[in-house]
Design a protein around this motif. Structure first.
Motif, PDB file in Angstrom:
ATOM      1  N   GLU A   1       9.683  -1.696  -6.946  1.00  0.00           N
ATOM      2  CA  GLU A   1       8.572  -1.503  -7.883  1.00  0.00           C
ATOM      3  C   GLU A   1       8.222  -0.029  -7.988  1.00  0.00           C
ATOM      4  OE1 GLU A   1       5.455  -3.791  -6.139  1.00  0.00           O
ATOM      5  OE2 GLU A   1       6.094  -5.676  -7.086  1.00  0.00           O
ATOM      6  N   LEU A   2       7.605   0.317  -9.085  1.00  0.00           N
ATOM      7  CA  LEU A   2       7.077   1.662  -9.262  1.00  0.00           C
ATOM      8  C   LEU A   2       5.887   1.850  -8.324  1.00  0.00           C
ATOM      9  CD1 LEU A   2       7.682   4.028 -11.275  1.00  0.00           C
ATOM     10  CD2 LEU A   2       5.769   3.157 -12.639  1.00  0.00           C
TER      11      LEU A   2
ATOM     12  N   ASN B   1      10.515   5.261 -19.140  1.00  0.00           N
ATOM     13  CA  ASN B   1      10.766   3.863 -19.499  1.00  0.00           C
ATOM     14  C   ASN B   1      11.972   3.807 -20.421  1.00  0.00           C
ATOM     15  OD1 ASN B   1       8.531   3.170 -18.088  1.00  0.00           O
ATOM     16  ND2 ASN B   1       7.276   2.571 -19.837  1.00  0.00           N
TER      17      ASN B   1
ATOM     18  N   VAL C   1      14.115   1.935 -10.675  1.00  0.00           N
ATOM     19  CA  VAL C   1      13.285   0.774 -10.339  1.00  0.00           C
ATOM     20  C   VAL C   1      14.062  -0.483 -10.721  1.00  0.00           C
ATOM     21  CG1 VAL C   1      11.072  -0.385 -10.724  1.00  0.00           C
ATOM     22  CG2 VAL C   1      11.198   2.118 -10.745  1.00  0.00           C
TER      23      VAL C   1
ATOM     24  N   THR D   1      12.420   3.276 -15.228  1.00  0.00           N
ATOM     25  CA  THR D   1      12.199   1.829 -15.307  1.00  0.00           C
ATOM     26  C   THR D   1      13.006   1.295 -16.478  1.00  0.00           C
ATOM     27  OG1 THR D   1      10.264   2.044 -16.750  1.00  0.00           O
ATOM     28  CG2 THR D   1       9.868   2.071 -14.375  1.00  0.00           C
TER      29      THR D   1
END
Length: 417
Positions: free
Chosen positions: A79-80, A117, A41, A12
């Motif tokens: 989206e995750l 992330n 993502v 992400t």
């Protein structure tokens, strides 16, 4: 190049900066996801930066096209998956200027995590020049083929280009970076009043993420680090031989000081056009308070122009120049600001006049600064360690030779450097 199969590994991304920082950062993250064999993502865009733009990815870019265009290279999802939202994640600010080996090593993250992330402030290292050919070409596919603007932006952008063509056929796109934030950031106050200079100083002092607070404006200008003033642009264009009737589109935000500072450019080139002259209020209404979407319109018009001229070497200027090179080395005239300042000061002091000798000096100075094909410049000599990578010419400013086909006979050495 085989596609990334990372169906159970996700990256992400929070993408920061203005439009072109986001675009190049996203393109690099596509390559990172491929190297790390991960699913990307759709990036979240920065809504808290200087631009205060609340746009989502799909407001600026064609999300579906982005996913489909890269499906052979990287798996991308909107989206995750819900079941992964609450699991522990690796939070990784990837080291800037890191190369292929670094990201290959980062695949060890998948031993302990399914989700990483990341902050999208990535600059490949050795990077502009030493990445594998397939990765370089993937970066180009991501930026030039996959990362299209959203349909509303593309449609209006093309309409504005058509309206410009209907006015005169040919036009210059002038990226006039004479905006308040740029002048404040660079500390460039030449030609401004004391009150204006103080206003810019206060802005710089109060902008926390601008680290340099005290700047010598004269030194900045003599070093070629200041954007050209509207007056200087007028002198420059006239010296290059453009007639007063030339149609000029101003690709920029609000010009600092408005007509007060624009007047000397307009006196030489009255045929200046802004978005507000081309589009109706209703057409521009959707772009109000969305700086990145507005900048995307300028980007489209600049790419399609007959000549592109940036007055400062920022992210927009580099991105447009690189894209124009990719499209066939469309003409881009990059002012030699350091050389021009010396000539402008001689004009100011009366040691030189705006006549044939001045025109000759300007034209000779810029005969190799007009976007002709050439190989990308490597790091400056004498600089060692990681710092040398920062002195390379950006891959996105000049994606030759990896992403541009052409006979070697057309490649010129850049004599202007």
């Amino acid at each position: 190049m085989p596609a990334s199969q990372g169906s159970d590994r996700y990256i992400t991304v929070k993408s920061n900066g203005g439009l072109n920082q986001m675009r190049t950062g996203i393109s690099d993250m596509v390559a990172v996801a491929h190297i790390m064999n991960a699913t990307l993502v759709i990036p979240q865009l920065d809504r808290r930066s200087f631009w205060q733009d609340s746009s989502k990815f799909s407001d600026i870019f064609d999300e579906l096209h982005f996913i489909k265009a890269l499906q052979g290279d990287v798996r991308i999802v909107r989206e995750l998956p819900k079941e992964l939202e609450s699991i522990p994640r690796a939070r990784k600010h990837f080291t800037s200027w890191s190369g292929m080996g670094y990201y290959q090593e980062m695949t060890q993250l998948w031993k302990d995590y399914q989700v990483c992330n990341s902050c999208c402030k990535i600059r490949f290292t050795s990077c502009n020049n030493d990445l594998p050919l397939d990765i370089q070409r993937l970066r180009c596919r991501a930026l030039y083929h996959a990362l299209h603007f959203s349909p509303p932006i593309e449609i209006l952008g093309k309409k504005l280009v058509e309206r410009l063509r209907s006015r005169g056929g040919r036009y210059i796109a002038l990226h006039l970076r004479y905006e308040k934030d740029m002048l404040s950031f660079t500390g460039c106050t030449y030609g401004l009043t004391d009150a204006e200079s103080e206003e810019l100083r206060i802005m710089r002092e109060n902008t926390n993420h601008w680290k340099v607070k005290v700047i010598n404006s004269t030194e900045q200008r003599m070093s070629g680090l200041c954007p050209l003033t509207p007056k200087e642009v007028g002198i420059f264009l006239q010296a290059l031989g453009f007639p007063p009737s030339t149609l000029i589109y101003i690709a920029a935000g609000e010009i600092y000081g408005g007509n007060t500072h624009l007047s000397e450019l307009m006196s030489r080139f009255p045929n200046l056009v802004f978005k507000e002259n081309l589009a109706t209020k209703e057409e521009l209404k959707a772009f109000t308070n969305h700086a990145s979407q507005s900048a995307a319109l300028d980007y489209i018009i600049s790419i399609e122009s007959d000549v592109f001229i940036p007055t400062h070497s920022g992210n927009m200027a580099r991105a447009v120049e690189g894209h124009r090179r990719f499209l066939g080395h469309r003409k881009t005239i990059t002012p030699d600001r350091k050389g021009l300042v010396k000539l402008f000061d001689r004009l100011e002091s009366g040691k030189l006049r705006e006549g044939p000798p001045f025109l000759y000096l300007v034209q000779e100075m810029h005969k190799n600064w007009q976007g002709a094909p050439r190989k990308r410049r490597g790091p400056l000599p004498g600089i060692k360690g990681r710092a040398r990578f920062r002195t390379e010419e950006s891959f996105y400013e000049n994606p030759y030779p990896e992403c541009i086909c052409g006979p070697k006979a057309h490649i010129e050495q850049d004599k202007s450097i």
